[in-house]
Design a protein around this motif. Structure first.
Motif, PDB file in Angstrom:
ATOM      1  N   LYS A  67       0.821  -1.215   0.000  1.00  0.00           N
ATOM      2  CA  LYS A  67       0.000   0.000   0.000  1.00  0.00           C
ATOM      3  C   LYS A  67       0.853   1.263   0.000  1.00  0.00           C
ATOM      4  CE  LYS A  67      -4.303  -1.755   1.973  1.00  0.00           C
ATOM      5  NZ  LYS A  67      -5.255  -1.688   3.112  1.00  0.00           N
ATOM      6  N   ILE A  70       0.259   3.062  -3.172  1.00  0.00           N
ATOM      7  CA  ILE A  70      -1.100   3.483  -3.516  1.00  0.00           C
ATOM      8  C   ILE A  70      -1.315   4.933  -3.094  1.00  0.00           C
ATOM      9  CG2 ILE A  70      -3.554   3.000  -3.246  1.00  0.00           C
ATOM     10  CD1 ILE A  70      -1.977   0.767  -4.618  1.00  0.00           C
ATOM     11  N   ILE A  74      -6.787   7.520  -2.773  1.00  0.00           N
ATOM     12  CA  ILE A  74      -7.512   6.261  -2.962  1.00  0.00           C
ATOM     13  C   ILE A  74      -7.655   5.544  -1.622  1.00  0.00           C
ATOM     14  CG2 ILE A  74      -7.404   3.954  -4.002  1.00  0.00           C
ATOM     15  CD1 ILE A  74      -6.184   5.197  -6.468  1.00  0.00           C
ATOM     16  N   GLU A  84     -11.489   2.054 -11.947  1.00  0.00           N
ATOM     17  CA  GLU A  84     -10.078   2.382 -12.159  1.00  0.00           C
ATOM     18  C   GLU A  84      -9.329   2.465 -10.832  1.00  0.00           C
ATOM     19  OE1 GLU A  84     -12.645   4.032 -13.420  1.00  0.00           O
ATOM     20  OE2 GLU A  84     -12.489   3.465 -15.555  1.00  0.00           O
ATOM     21  N   GLU A  85      -9.966   3.061  -9.834  1.00  0.00           N
ATOM     22  CA  GLU A  85      -9.339   3.170  -8.520  1.00  0.00           C
ATOM     23  C   GLU A  85      -9.181   1.802  -7.873  1.00  0.00           C
ATOM     24  OE1 GLU A  85     -10.929   7.618  -7.193  1.00  0.00           O
ATOM     25  OE2 GLU A  85     -12.157   5.834  -6.835  1.00  0.00           O
ATOM     26  N   THR A  87      -8.831  -1.038  -9.436  1.00  0.00           N
ATOM     27  CA  THR A  87      -7.738  -1.716 -10.133  1.00  0.00           C
ATOM     28  C   THR A  87      -6.394  -1.272  -9.566  1.00  0.00           C
ATOM     29  OG1 THR A  87      -8.995  -1.958 -12.188  1.00  0.00           O
ATOM     30  CG2 THR A  87      -6.595  -2.019 -12.367  1.00  0.00           C
ATOM     31  N   GLU A  88      -6.265   0.030  -9.304  1.00  0.00           N
ATOM     32  CA  GLU A  88      -5.016   0.522  -8.726  1.00  0.00           C
ATOM     33  C   GLU A  88      -4.835   0.018  -7.295  1.00  0.00           C
ATOM     34  OE1 GLU A  88      -2.345   4.588  -8.571  1.00  0.00           O
ATOM     35  OE2 GLU A  88      -4.411   4.665  -9.320  1.00  0.00           O
ATOM     36  N   SER A  91      -3.367  -3.390  -6.999  1.00  0.00           N
ATOM     37  CA  SER A  91      -1.947  -3.529  -7.324  1.00  0.00           C
ATOM     38  C   SER A  91      -1.055  -3.549  -6.084  1.00  0.00           C
ATOM     39  CB  SER A  91      -1.494  -2.405  -8.262  1.00  0.00           C
ATOM     40  OG  SER A  91      -1.461  -1.154  -7.590  1.00  0.00           O
ATOM     41  N   HIS A  92      -1.628  -3.314  -4.883  1.00  0.00           N
ATOM     42  CA  HIS A  92      -0.794  -3.365  -3.681  1.00  0.00           C
ATOM     43  C   HIS A  92      -0.284  -4.777  -3.418  1.00  0.00           C
ATOM     44  CE1 HIS A  92      -4.420  -4.793  -1.492  1.00  0.00           C
ATOM     45  NE2 HIS A  92      -3.584  -5.213  -0.560  1.00  0.00           N
TER      46      HIS A  92
END
Length: 219
Positions: A67, A70, A74, A84-85, A87-88, A91-92
Motif C-alpha cells: 500500500k 497506492i 484512494i 479504475e481506482e 484496479t489501482e 496492485s498493492h
C-alpha cells in the motif's frame, strides 16, 4: 541473550516499517497488530507448531506493505472506489511482492520474509478462484495466505474506519461462516470459528468490539 535482543530489535523494525503503510492510509497501525494475533491464533488452531505460528505472526505484519505505492486519495476515499481506482488498489498485492523480493535479496536466509511475500501477494485470493491478483483457487493458494485472508477480512469487518462503523462481533463471525467454501478455505474458516473465545479476547483487548448496530454503508 544477545541473539534474543537482536531478534527483538529486528521484529520491532519490521513492525515499524509495516506500520508506515497503515499510517499512510490514516490508520494507527493497530490493524496489523490485531491481524498478527488473529493469524497466530488461527495457525495454532490449524495444528502448526508454536515456532511456525510465531513466524507466521511476524510475517503477517507485512501483508499490506504494498500500500506504500497506492495514492493517499484512494486509500482515504470515504466512498466506493471507481473501477479504475479499485484496479489501482489491487496492485498493492504485486507491489508487496516486488518490495519483499528486493528485501529477500539482501536477507536470503530469513524464512519469515519468504512467507511474508506469500502473504503480501496472495492474501486477496479466494478459495473459489475469484480473487486477485492471480485468480488462484483451492489448494493452489498457499496455506499461509488462506489463513491470512480470514484474519484480515475479520479484522476489516469489526474495525472502525473514518468511513464506516465496525460490525458487531457475531455479525462478523457469521460473515466468515457464510464465506466458507467460497471466499475462504472451509477448514480455515472452521478453525477460526472454533477459536472464537480467543479471537474475541484479542478484539476486546484492542478496543475494537462494538456490539451496536452495524453501519450499512458499503466500503
Amino acid at each position: 541473550e544477545q541473539a534474543d535482543q537482536t531478534q527483538h530489535i529486528q521484529e520491532e523494525m519490521i513492525l515499524s516499517f509495516a506500520e508506515i503503510s497503515e499510517n499512510k492510509s490514516g490508520q494507527t497501525g493497530q490493524h496489523i497488530r490485531r491481524v498478527a494475533e488473529y493469524t497466530k491464533i488461527l495457525a495454532l488452531e490449524m495444528g502448526m507448531s508454536e515456532e511456525k505460528a510465531e513466524k507466521l505472526r511476524l510475517a503477517s505484519t507485512m501483508h499490506d506493505i504494498g500500500k506504500l505505492i497506492i495514492p493517499s486519495e484512494i486509500l482515504d476515499k470515504p466512498g466506493k472506489l471507481t473501477d479504475e481506482e479499485f484496479t489501482e488498489m489491487k496492485s498493492h498485492t504485486t507491489a508487496g511482492n516486488e518490495i519483499l523480493s528486493k528485501v529477500i535479496e539482501t536477507v536470503p536466509d530469513s524464512g519469515y520474509l519468504n512467507e511474508a511475500m506469500n502473504l503480501a501477494t496472495y492474501h486477496h485470493e479466494r478459495w473459489d478462484g475469484k480473487g486477485y491478483p492471480s485468480g488462484l483457487s483451492g489448494d493452489d493458494i498457499p496455506l499461509s495466505a488462506r489463513i491470512m485472508a480470514v484474519a484480515d477480512v475479520f479484522d476489516a469487518l469489526v474495525s472502525k474506519r473514518s468511513y464506516k462503523k465496525g460490525f458487531p462481533f457475531d455479525k462478523a463471525m457469521n460473515i466468515i461462516r457464510e464465506g466458507a467454501g467460497t471466499q475462504f478455505d472451509a477448514k480455515v474458516a472452521e478453525a477460526f470459528l472454533d477459536a472464537e473465545e480467543e479471537v474475541r479476547k484479542v478484539a476486546a483487548s484492542f478496543g475494537e468490539l462494538d456490539e451496536g448496530e452495524e453501519d450499512t454503508k458499503k466500503e
